[in-house]
Scaffold this active site. Structure first.
Site, PDB file in Angstrom:
ATOM      1  CG  HIS A 130       3.838 -13.779 -14.089  1.00 26.55           C
ATOM      2  ND1 HIS A 130       2.928 -13.276 -14.993  1.00 26.55           N
ATOM      3  CD2 HIS A 130       3.987 -12.808 -13.151  1.00 26.55           C
ATOM      4  CE1 HIS A 130       2.525 -12.080 -14.609  1.00 26.55           C
ATOM      5  NE2 HIS A 130       3.174 -11.757 -13.495  1.00 26.55           N
ATOM      6  CG  HIS A 187       5.768 -10.621 -16.922  1.00 23.73           C
ATOM      7  ND1 HIS A 187       6.056 -11.380 -15.808  1.00 23.73           N
ATOM      8  CD2 HIS A 187       5.486  -9.388 -16.464  1.00 23.73           C
ATOM      9  CE1 HIS A 187       5.965 -10.617 -14.725  1.00 23.73           C
ATOM     10  NE2 HIS A 187       5.610  -9.406 -15.093  1.00 23.73           N
ATOM     11  CB  CYS A 200      -2.313   2.687   4.684  1.00 26.54           C
ATOM     12  SG  CYS A 200      -2.379   1.005   5.364  1.00 26.54           S
ATOM     13  CB  CYS A 235      -1.250   0.405   1.590  1.00 21.38           C
ATOM     14  SG  CYS A 235      -2.869  -0.284   1.975  1.00 21.38           S
ATOM     15  CB  CYS A 240      -6.062   1.377   5.603  1.00 14.02           C
ATOM     16  SG  CYS A 240      -5.685   0.457   4.101  1.00 14.02           S
ATOM     17  CG  HIS A 253      -3.585  -2.996   5.584  1.00 17.22           C
ATOM     18  ND1 HIS A 253      -3.358  -2.340   4.397  1.00 17.22           N
ATOM     19  CD2 HIS A 253      -2.758  -4.063   5.592  1.00 17.22           C
ATOM     20  CE1 HIS A 253      -2.409  -2.979   3.730  1.00 17.22           C
ATOM     21  NE2 HIS A 253      -2.045  -4.028   4.422  1.00 17.22           N
ATOM     22  CE  LYS A 265      -5.039  -9.449  -9.735  1.00 18.53           C
ATOM     23  NZ  LYS A 265      -5.217  -8.012  -9.744  1.00 18.53           N
ATOM     24  CE  LYS A 307       0.155  -5.875  -8.477  1.00 17.79           C
ATOM     25  NZ  LYS A 307       0.045  -4.587  -9.111  1.00 17.79           N
TER      26      LYS A 307
END
Length: 530
Positions: free
Chosen positions: A28, A31, A137, A140, A155, A158, A306, A309
Site C-alpha cells: 500500500h 510501503h 489475551c 490480541c 485486556c 478487548h 493513518k 495494515k
RNA sequence: GGGGCGGUAGCUCAGCCGGUCAGAGCAUCGGACUCAUAAUCCGUGGGUCGUGGGUUCAAGUCCCACCCGCCCUACCA
C-alpha cells in the site's frame, strides 16, 4: 527492478535498506512511500558517483501469513510466491525503484544464515532456554505486560479477562545490553532519527530492558531453531537478519566487508524499536559493526486516518500513478511531507501541487524555453556572449540550489527541503525570463539585440540542464525527457553519469546543442475524480 | 495511570535562547505581459497565534490549569 549495483570491490558502498515488508497483503501507500524515499536517496548517492547498494525485500514467515494462506487454501510458501511475483515486485518496477537486490526471508541464502547466527549466539551463551509466563489475551493473541491490564485483569483492548499462560521458549539476553545501547546512542547522536524518535527510544531503554523471547513453538511457519526443531525463530529476529544475510554475511566475506554496515536503515515508526534496540543488541552480541543510522518515517494520513495494515481501504499506489503519473507520484509524497513526520495526503493537495509546481512552474518553464530556442534560433542553442549581472544572479542561484539540495537530500534525508531548493531555483528562472522578456528582445535585430537574446535563452537552457541533473534521482523519467529536449546527451553524455558535484558548474551545456520541444512534461490533469 | 508531541491566515505549515514574529507556499482578488501547458511575473494576507489565568517594561515565544487531536508505555511486521 534494475540491477544497477556494481560488483563488490574495496570501496565501501553506501548501503540503504527498506524494511522487508510483510507479505500478508498487497503493498500500500505506506510501503511505497518508504521504498521511494530509499530509491531517491540511493539514486542521489549514485549521482554523486558513489558506490551504492539498495536493498528491499519481503518478510514471509510468521503466524499471520500462515493463517492468511490457510484462509486462502494455499500453502504459506505459495501465498508468498504469488504475492511477491504478482504484487510486490511489479509495483517496484512500476515505480522505477532501482534496488540492487530483493531478499525474501524464505530463501535458503537467508534461512541458512539465520540459523547460523542464532546458533552462534546460543554457543556464546547469549541465548538460554527459559519459560515465559504471563497474562495472555486470546483476542490480541499476545502476552500483555502486567502493567497494561485494567482492574480485574482485563485486556485493555478487548476488555476481557486474560489467561495466564506458560510457554517454554528460548530467550536472548537483551537485558544485558541496555547500558551498552545507551552508551552507543550517546556516542552516536545521529543513530536514531528524527530526534523525536530518538527520544522515545532513549526513554524506553532507560526504563530497563527485559530479555527477549526469540522462539515460538505454537506454529511452525518459520525457521527452525537449529538445536531444537520444535521451535521456530521469532519472526523479528529472522527478519532483521536480512540486512546482513543479503549482503554476504557468512557466505561472501568480501561482499560483506565492502557493504556492511548499512549506512541507513529506513523504517516506519511502528517498527523503530526493533531496529534501534533489538537489532543493535543482536549485532553487538555477535560482534558485528552497527549500522550508521536508523531513520523512522511517519505515517501517511488520509483524511486524518493513518494508512496502515489495519486500514488498507485507502487509495492504492496504482490509482495515483494512473492519474498523476509515476514521476509525479514519486515527487509528491517526498515534497509534501517533511520526512520523519506524519503527513496528511489528499487527492486535492496532490492535484494542487501537480498543477502549480510540476505543470505550471517547472513543466511550463521547460516548454517555453524550448519553444523560444526553436522559434528564434531554429532549435540550435545560441551562445551567451553578453552575460551580465542578471545572468550572474541566475548562476549563483543555481550554485546555491545545488549545495542546498545535496546536503538536504543526500545527507539529511530532508527530501522536502531539498526538492524545495530545486524548485525555488526554477521559480527564479521564470522570474529571470519575465524580467528579461526575450520575446521583446527578439524584435531588436541589431547585433546587440541578438547577443542579448542568445544570452538570455542560453542562460535559461543551461539552468534547465542543471535542473534535469538534480531531478533525475527524484523523477528519472521526466529528467530524461528534459535531457533529451535540451540535446545534452551528445555533448555531455548520459544523464545518469552527470555528477551532482558538477551540476552547479555554469556553462556545461555547449552552444550548438539541438534543443527540441519534446512532449509536455506534465500535461494538465483531466477533470478531478474522487 | 505515566510520558511525549501538536493545536498560528480558507488550506498546508515556518516561527531557535521572550522585544520589526505576526510570516511562507498554495488558493483568492487586482495589475503587467504574451515566449509558454489560459502558463509566467508583480502587488494584495486586519488571522482572539486552542481556552483561561500568571510571570515580565515586553509572550505564539516562559509558567500553571483546562479543551481537542495524535504518538509511546516490550515480544502483532
Amino acid at each position: 527492478m534494475a540491477a544497477t549495483g556494481s560488483n563488490a570491490s574495496e570501496e565501501s558502498a553506501f548501503y540503504v535498506s527498506t524494511p522487508i515488508y510483510y507479505v500478508n497483503d498487497a503493498p500500500h501507500l505506506g510501503h511505497a512511500y518508504t521504498t521511494v524515499a530509499g530509491d531517491v536517496l540511493t539514486r542521489w548517492h549514485r549521482q554523486r558517483g558513489e558506490k551504492v547498494w539498495y536493498l528491499t525485500g519481503t518478510d514471509e514467515h510468521g503466524q499471520k501469513i500462515m493463517r492468511t494462506a490457510e484462509t486462502n487454501g494455499v500453502s504459506p510458501q505459495e501465498w508468498c510466491d504469488k504475492l511477491v511475483q504478482d504484487a510486490w515486485k511489479p509495483l517496484w518496477e512500476h515505480l522505477e525503484i532501482a534496488n540492487d537486490d530483493f531478499i525474501r526471508t524464505t530463501e535458503p541464502r537467508h534461512t541458512e544464515r539465520v540459523q547460523e547466527f542464532v546458533q552462534d549466539l546460543y554457543d556464546k551463551g547469549e541465548i538460554y532456554r527459559g519459560g515465559y509466563k504471563g497474562p495472555y489475551c486470546v483476542g490480541c493473541e499476545e502476552y500483555k505486560a502486567p502493567g497494561d491490564l485494567l482492574d480485574g485483569d482485563l485486556c485493555p483492548i478487548h476488555k476481557r479477562p486474560v489467561e495466564w499462560l506458560e510457554e517454554e521458549n528460548y530467550f536472548f539476553r537483551l537485558s544485558a545490553y541496555g547500558p551498552r545501547l545507551l552508551e552507543f546512542y550517546e556516542q552516536n547522536p545521529g543513530f536514531i532519527q528524527p530526534a523525536s524518535a530518538r527520544n522515545e527510544v532513549l526513554q524506553f531503554v532507560r526504563q530497563g530492558l527485559q530479555d527477549l523471547s526469540i522462539s515460538r513453538s505454537t506454529f511452525d511457519w518459520g525457521i527452525p531453531i537449529p538445536w531444537d526443531s520444535k521451535h521456530v525463530i521469532y519472526v523479528w529476529v529472522d527478519a532483521l537478519l536480512n540486512y546482513v544475510s543479503a549482503v554476504g554475511y557468512g557466505s561472501d566475506q568480501a561482499k560483506f566487508d565492502s557493504t556492511w554496515p548499512a549506512d541507513v536503515h529506513l523504517v516506519g515508526k511502528d517498527i523503530l524499536r526493533f531496529h534501534a534496540v533489538i537489532w543493535p543488541a543482536m549485532l553487538m552480541a555477535n560482534g558485528l559493526p552497527l549500522p550508521g543510522r536508523v531513520f523512522a518515517n511517519g505515517w501517511l494520513m488520509v483524511g486524518g486516518e493513518k494508512m496502515s495494515k489495519s486500514n488498507l481501504t485507502g487509495i492504492s499506489p496504482r490509482q495515483l500513478t494512473e492519474h498523476f503519473g509515476v514521476d509525479a507520484y514519486r515527487y509528491y509524497f517526498l515534497r509534501a511531507i517533511p520526512f520523519g513526520q506524519d503527513g496528511s495526503f489528499s487527492w486535492e493537495d496532490f492535484s494542487a501541487r501537480y498543477t502549480s509546481e510540476l505543470a505550471n512552474d517547472f513543466g511550463n518553464l521547460a516548454s517555453r524555453v524550448a519553444a523560444m530556442v526553436g522559434k528564434y534560433y531554429d532549435g540550435t542553442l545560441p551562445e551567451a556572449t553578453d552575460a551580465g549581472a542578471a545572468e550572474q544572479a541566475v548562476a549563483e542561484g543555481l550554485a546555491r540550489a545545488v549545495a542546498q539540495a545535496d546536503t538536504m537530500i543526500g545527507d539529511n534525508l530532508d527530501f522536502a527541503g531539498g526538492i524545495g531548493a530545486i524548485f525555488d531555483f526554477t521559480r527564479q528562472v521564470n522570474g529571470y525570463l519575465s524580467e528579461q522578456a526575450p520575446w521583446k528582445v527578439a524584435k531588436d535585430e541589431s547585433p546587440e539585440g541578438r547577443a542579448r537574446l542568445g544570452t538570455i535563452l542560453y542562460t535559461a537552457a543551461e539552468s534547465l540542464r542543471a535542473v534535469a541533473v538534480l531531478l533525475n534521482p527524484i523523477m528519472p523519467g521526466t529528467a530524461e525527457k528534459l535531457w533529451a529536449s535540451l540535446g545534452a546527451e551528445p555533448h555531455l553524455g548520459p544523464l545518469a553519469e552527470q555528477r551532482i558535484a558538477d551540476a552547479g558548474t555554469w556553462g556545461r551545456l555547449p552552444a550548438g546543442a539541438d534543443v527540441v520541444k519534446g512532449e509536455i512534461l506534465f500535461p494538465r490533469l483531466e477533470e478531478v475524480k474522487s
